[in-house]
Design a protein around this motif. Structure first.
Motif, short mmCIF file in Angstrom:
data_model
loop_
_atom_site.label_atom_id
_atom_site.label_comp_id
_atom_site.label_asym_id
_atom_site.label_seq_id
_atom_site.Cartn_x
_atom_site.Cartn_y
_atom_site.Cartn_z
N ARG A 181 0.43 -17.02 10.60
CA ARG A 181 1.93 -17.04 10.71
C ARG A 181 2.70 -16.84 9.25
N LEU A 182 1.93 -17.34 8.24
CA LEU A 182 2.38 -17.38 6.84
C LEU A 182 2.19 -15.69 6.45
N ALA A 183 0.86 -15.24 6.73
CA ALA A 183 0.76 -14.02 6.49
C ALA A 183 1.54 -13.09 7.18
N ALA A 184 2.09 -13.34 8.24
CA ALA A 184 2.78 -12.47 9.05
C ALA A 184 4.18 -12.00 8.20
N ASP A 185 4.64 -13.02 7.55
CA ASP A 185 5.86 -12.82 6.60
C ASP A 185 5.66 -11.84 5.40
N LEU A 186 4.43 -11.72 4.98
CA LEU A 186 4.16 -10.88 3.94
C LEU A 186 4.07 -9.57 3.98
N ALA A 212 2.29 -5.83 4.54
CA ALA A 212 1.30 -5.40 5.23
C ALA A 212 -0.07 -5.27 4.38
N GLU A 213 0.19 -5.01 3.20
CA GLU A 213 -1.15 -4.62 2.11
C GLU A 213 -1.42 -5.82 1.68
N PHE A 214 -0.80 -6.86 1.80
CA PHE A 214 -1.25 -7.94 1.14
C PHE A 214 -2.48 -8.92 1.76
N GLN A 215 -3.19 -9.50 1.08
CA GLN A 215 -4.41 -10.19 1.66
C GLN A 215 -4.28 -11.43 1.13
N LEU A 216 -4.53 -12.39 2.19
CA LEU A 216 -4.36 -13.83 1.74
C LEU A 216 -5.81 -14.37 1.66
N PHE A 217 -5.86 -15.39 0.78
CA PHE A 217 -7.46 -16.09 0.66
C PHE A 217 -6.94 -17.62 0.54
N LEU A 218 -8.13 -18.54 0.91
CA LEU A 218 -7.95 -19.67 0.73
C LEU A 218 -9.33 -20.40 0.37
N ALA A 219 -9.40 -21.37 -0.65
CA ALA A 219 -10.85 -21.68 -0.75
C ALA A 219 -10.70 -23.41 -1.30
N ASN A 220 -11.72 -24.01 -0.85
CA ASN A 220 -11.85 -25.67 -1.27
C ASN A 220 -11.90 -25.60 -2.59
N MET A 259 1.93 -13.49 -8.03
CA MET A 259 2.08 -14.83 -8.46
C MET A 259 3.17 -15.37 -7.71
N THR A 260 4.41 -14.76 -7.84
CA THR A 260 5.52 -15.37 -7.19
C THR A 260 5.35 -15.71 -5.72
N ALA A 261 5.00 -14.77 -5.08
CA ALA A 261 4.62 -14.74 -3.59
C ALA A 261 3.62 -15.81 -3.29
N THR A 262 2.57 -15.97 -4.18
CA THR A 262 1.49 -16.96 -4.06
C THR A 262 2.17 -18.04 -4.06
N GLN A 263 3.07 -18.50 -4.89
CA GLN A 263 3.95 -19.83 -5.33
C GLN A 263 4.64 -20.27 -4.10
#
Length: 572
Positions: free
Chosen positions: A211-216, A218-226, A45-49
């Motif tokens: 580029r944002l995901a590159a700083d996370l 390696a096992e983190f998966q990024l999601f974006l929805a409308n 949650m902190t990383a998401t924020q």
């Protein structure tokens, strides 16, 4: 063969030690696993924020660039006259476009588009692979029919427009063609405030999030929805922008707990996904929604991060091995030392057993013989290392608890103290006033015609109005005063001593005058007035409830009589 006492005692002590270490280790291992999972959720949650803030920073940087370009003299000069004779200004603006695009790899395209000639592009620079391409002449296109042009032209000077997130299908978009993109635009206005054109920036959504995901990790998966839950960013690219291909791939179908985010019931969700597509590889995930508060075609976006639950639990394997080593070491050490001196062995073991039995996340293991240079000292240091690992996770949980306590005492929308915190401060202020025989005042404030704002422009406008009123109240009162929101459109102000009748009149009039400052929502001028009732200690009561009730009654008298005014409660 007869076993001696030392051998038998050593065997018994080894067995007992093994059982105690095993039970203690099992308990510690289970607690550690639970704490690790919870800590992973908090970390997600902190990383998401953090990612959400960085997304906001990207939008704000683009907005600042747009404002710079909208106020750049060459932009207005190119729109006020005919194209002939303006080559120098066009070249100057194109050079500035190229400099900004070189510094910002997320920019696919930058354009100056005229409001006339059906929205003709006047200056345009595209990204084409690793180069920047100046588009001129007959390749310039008419764009008036696109919302990012027509809607932006309706905005006041200094505004920023944000389009929906879509796949770019515009002809001749070069590197941006067929890519996830979002347009940001600002109007270019003359001295009379008339929009003569717009500055438009096309943002590379996929590249920015890569580029944002590159700083996370390696096992983190990024999601974006409308706002409807359609995936825009997903580890599996085949699930993104399904609506562009006539199908729907929804976040709430893959992560059912996120439906509350889509329905605006909550603003953030932490979950464990272990069904459906995640049955073979359970995930720990955190999602949060962010409303877009500028003029836009996308009401909100939902951002999420996830990681395999197995990677979280892998951290406990080292702890499990440490506990196993402790159990084995305890048994062997107990057997060896019992052969020499049973009492010398049993005493430190009993000390450690008692200390470990009292261990909780809040209370550390105390009294361990960590300074011994034998196996028992090594064992004690292993226990000490184990508790440090667990307490580190527990410290993170305590930090989150502090934040929750703050939220419990403050209004989420305005950030002002809520009723609970205000009543505490009023009680304290009354105690001081009674001791020093001084006065204080309570101002009960209600917004006039607040329902009309909600009815005319929606609840987002109502929320924005409440936030604006809160800012005005804070800006026009002293730092020593307390401004709070009780709920709905009701606010209250505590004026502590020294306070005189003239000072109260002055503050009340100052607050009314502040509301006359023009406030716009979505291009509409909104009129906001306040009805204020004022009670004074000790004339109107000597308890917090009495003062608040008197001020409330005085406010309703003002609202019934005239509105947009203030009045004092009669002495009781």
């Amino acid at each position: 063969m007869r076993w001696g006492l030392a051998t038998r005692l050593g065997g018994v002590l080894a067995l007992v030690s093994l059982l105690m270490a095993g039970m203690t280790g099992l308990y510690a291992y289970q607690v550690a696993r639970e704490l690790l999972v919870q800590a992973a959720k908090d970390e997600l949650m902190t990383a998401t924020q953090v990612v959400a803030r960085r997304v906001s920073d990207i939008r704000q940087d683009a907005s600042r660039d747009l404002q710079l370009l909208a106020h750049y003299p060459a932009s207005l000069a190119l729109l006020q006259g005919p194209p002939a004779g303006q080559a120098a200004q066009a070249e100057q603006l194109a050079t500035l476009f190229e400099l900004l695009m070189s510094a910002n790899p997320a920019y696919f395209q930058m354009r100056l588009i005229s409001a006339s000639s059906y929205g003709l592009e006047r200056v345009r620079v595209d990204r084409d692979g690793d180069t920047l391409l100046r588009v001129q002449g007959d390749d310039l296109q008419e764009k008036r029919h696109y919302p990012y042009v027509s809607d932006t032209l309706k905005l006041p000077a200094g505004s920023t427009y944000l389009s929906r997130i879509v796949i770019n299908r515009e002809r001749g978009a070069h590197a941006g063609l067929g890519q996830p993109t979002v347009q940001m635009a600002s109007p270019v206005t003359n001295a009379q405030g008339r929009a003569l054109g717009v500055i438009v920036v096309n943002l590379d959504l996929k590249g920015a999030f890569t580029r944002l995901a590159a700083d996370l990790p390696a096992e983190f998966q990024l999601f974006l929805a409308n706002q409807q839950g359609d995936f825009l960013i997903h580890p599996d690219s085949s699930k993104t922008f399904g609506f562009d291909a006539g199908r729907r791939v929804l976040m709430q179908d893959e992560f059912p707990a996120t439906r509350a985010l889509v329905d605006d019931q909550v603003s953030q969700v932490v979950l464990e996904a272990n069904t459906g597509t995640h049955a073979s590889m359970p995930m720990v995930a955190a999602f949060l929604s962010r409303k877009v508060k500028i003029a836009n075609g996308e009401g909100k976006i939902i951002l999420g991060l996830a990681q395999p639950r197995s990677s979280v639990l892998n951290r406990s394997h080292a702890l499990g091995m440490t506990i196993l080593q402790i159990a084995g070491g305890l048994a062997l050490t107990g057997f060896a030392l019992a052969l020499l001196l049973a009492r010398w062995v049993t005493r430190p073991l009993n000390i450690m057993s008692t200390a470990v039995a009292r261990f909780t996340p809040e209370q550390p293991i105390a009294g361990l013989p960590v300074h011994r240079q034998d196996e028992l000292g090594q064992l004690a240091r292993s226990f000490d290392h184990m508790q440090l690992q667990i307490r580190q996770q527990f410290t993170e949980l305590q930090a989150n608890r502090v934040e929750l306590e703050h939220l419990a005492r403050h209004d989420v929308l305005t950030g002002l103290p809520n009723r609970r915190l205000f009543m505490e401060r009023l009680e304290n202020a009354l105690q001081r006033a009674k001791r020093t025989q001084s006065a204080l005042a309570v101002m009960f404030i209600d917004m006039d015609h607040f329902k009309k704002i909600n009815d005319n422009w929606g609840h987002d406008a109502g929320d924005a109005a409440l936030q604006w009123v809160a800012q005005q109240l804070q800006a026009n009162t002293r730092k020593t005063d307390t401004v709070a929101r009780l709920g709905g459109d009701e606010f209250v102000v505590l004026l502590e001593s020294p306070v005189q009748r003239e000072q109260i009149d002055s503050v009340a009039q100052k607050l009314l005058d502040a509301m006359r400052e023009p406030w716009f929502y979505d291009g509409h001028l909104c009129s906001i007035g306040l009805s204020m009732g004022i009670s004074v200690y000790p004339e109107n009561g000597d308890t917090a409830d009495a003062l608040l009730s008197s001020a409330d009654s005085a406010m309703y008298s003002i609202k019934s009589a005239s509105r947009n005014n203030f009045g004092f409660a009669p002495e009781g």
